[in-house]
Write an enzyme that holds these catalytic residues in place. Structure first.
Site, PDB file in Angstrom:
ATOM      1  N   ASP A  56      36.878  44.922  28.121  1.00 46.44           N
ATOM      2  CA  ASP A  56      36.799  43.697  28.657  1.00 46.44           C
ATOM      3  C   ASP A  56      37.656  42.768  28.123  1.00 46.44           C
ATOM      4  OD1 ASP A  56      36.216  41.257  29.815  1.00 46.44           O
ATOM      5  OD2 ASP A  56      34.079  41.473  29.896  1.00 46.44           O
ATOM      6  N   VAL A  57      38.779  42.327  28.828  1.00 47.17           N
ATOM      7  CA  VAL A  57      40.098  41.690  28.200  1.00 47.17           C
ATOM      8  C   VAL A  57      39.624  40.536  27.743  1.00 47.17           C
ATOM      9  CG1 VAL A  57      41.808  42.722  29.430  1.00 47.17           C
ATOM     10  CG2 VAL A  57      40.535  40.573  30.448  1.00 47.17           C
ATOM     11  N   TYR A 145      41.632  29.967  40.652  1.00 45.85           N
ATOM     12  CA  TYR A 145      42.618  31.020  40.502  1.00 45.85           C
ATOM     13  C   TYR A 145      43.954  30.433  40.437  1.00 45.85           C
ATOM     14  CZ  TYR A 145      45.547  35.272  41.905  1.00 45.85           C
ATOM     15  OH  TYR A 145      46.031  36.353  41.887  1.00 45.85           O
TER      16      TYR A 145
END
Length: 251
Positions: A56-57, A145
């Site tokens: 998981d980054v 986003y």
């Protein structure tokens, strides 16, 4: 490329990331394929004779880089591709949801790059970050986003200035419309596909390998005097947005 260099691609198990992995492998890079989905990472890595680095980054950026360096025997390139999009409005957004988007789409890009920097400066390596045309043209209901992707482009510029003296180049790619499995709900509809295709001056919807070829260029020595740039790869779509506005009939 006579020497197989090592590159880490995050989110490389599907979609645009998978396309980037395939192009880089075809150009002679040995790729560490990161993905939250361990099976997807392993499948793509096996296909391109690379290594899988699941993780998981947002939670383990330093460990992901360390695993890639160990498995590849060094690191010459980093492609920060992993990202998420969530729908909703800013006025109603839960703070935890905003944190989730920020942590994956921007914070992880910064921390992965920081972790990779000591290895990249040893060899004069390069970083390619995935921004988006949404950084400049936000969409209703896109939550954080667009702001996060704008942050990616700004981070790219900042890192290029600070890390240029170390011999490390940092650039970004802003994809436009790209047909991936995630977007197939749109492009499987023939009418929607044609409407979108007709809006692109290049005459087609983008493919993951279009982004892969741009990443390969920015990582290569052919781009050794290019840094701090965000390259829009959208078939010209953002250049015709004004033509989508209603206009009076010509006489």
């Amino acid at each position: 490329m006579s020497i197989r260099q090592g590159v880490l691609v995050t989110g490389g198990g599907s979609g645009i990331g998978e396309g980037i992995v395939e192009v880089l492998a075809d150009r002679g890079w040995r790729v560490a394929v990161n993905d939250l989905d361990a099976d997807a990472a392993a499948k793509v890595a096996a296909r391109v004779d690379g290594i899988a680095v699941p993780g998981d980054v947002a939670r383990d950026p330093e460990a992901i880089v360390a695993s890639a360096v160990e498995g590849l025997g060094g690191l010459q390139g980093l492609v920060n591709n992993a990202g998420i999009i969530r729908r909703g409005t800013l006025a109603d957004a839960d703070p935890d949801l905003l944190d989730e988007i920020y942590n994956v789409d921007l914070r992880a890009v910064i921390l992965l790059s920081k972790a990779a920097l000591p290895h990249l400066r040893e060899v004069g390596g390069a970083i390619v970050n995935l921004s988006s045309i949404a950084a400049a043209t936000p969409q209703m209901g896109g939550l954080l986003y667009s702001p996060a992707k704008a942050g990616v482009s700004a981070f790219t510029s900042q890192a290029a200035v600070e890390w240029g003296p170390f011999g490390v180049r940092v650039n970004a790619i802003a994809p436009g419309m790209v047909r991936t499995a995630m977007a197939e709900v749109v492009y499987a509809d023939a009418e929607l596909h044609e409407k979108r295709r007709s809006m692109v001056p290049a005459g087609r919807i983008g493919r993951p390998d279009d982004i892969g070829k741009a990443a390969a260029f920015l990582l290569s020595d052919d781009a050794d005097y290019i840094t701090g740039q965000t390259l829009t790869v959208d078939g010209g779509f953002t250049k015709i947005l004004i033509d989508l506005l209603p206009h009076p009939s010509s006489h």
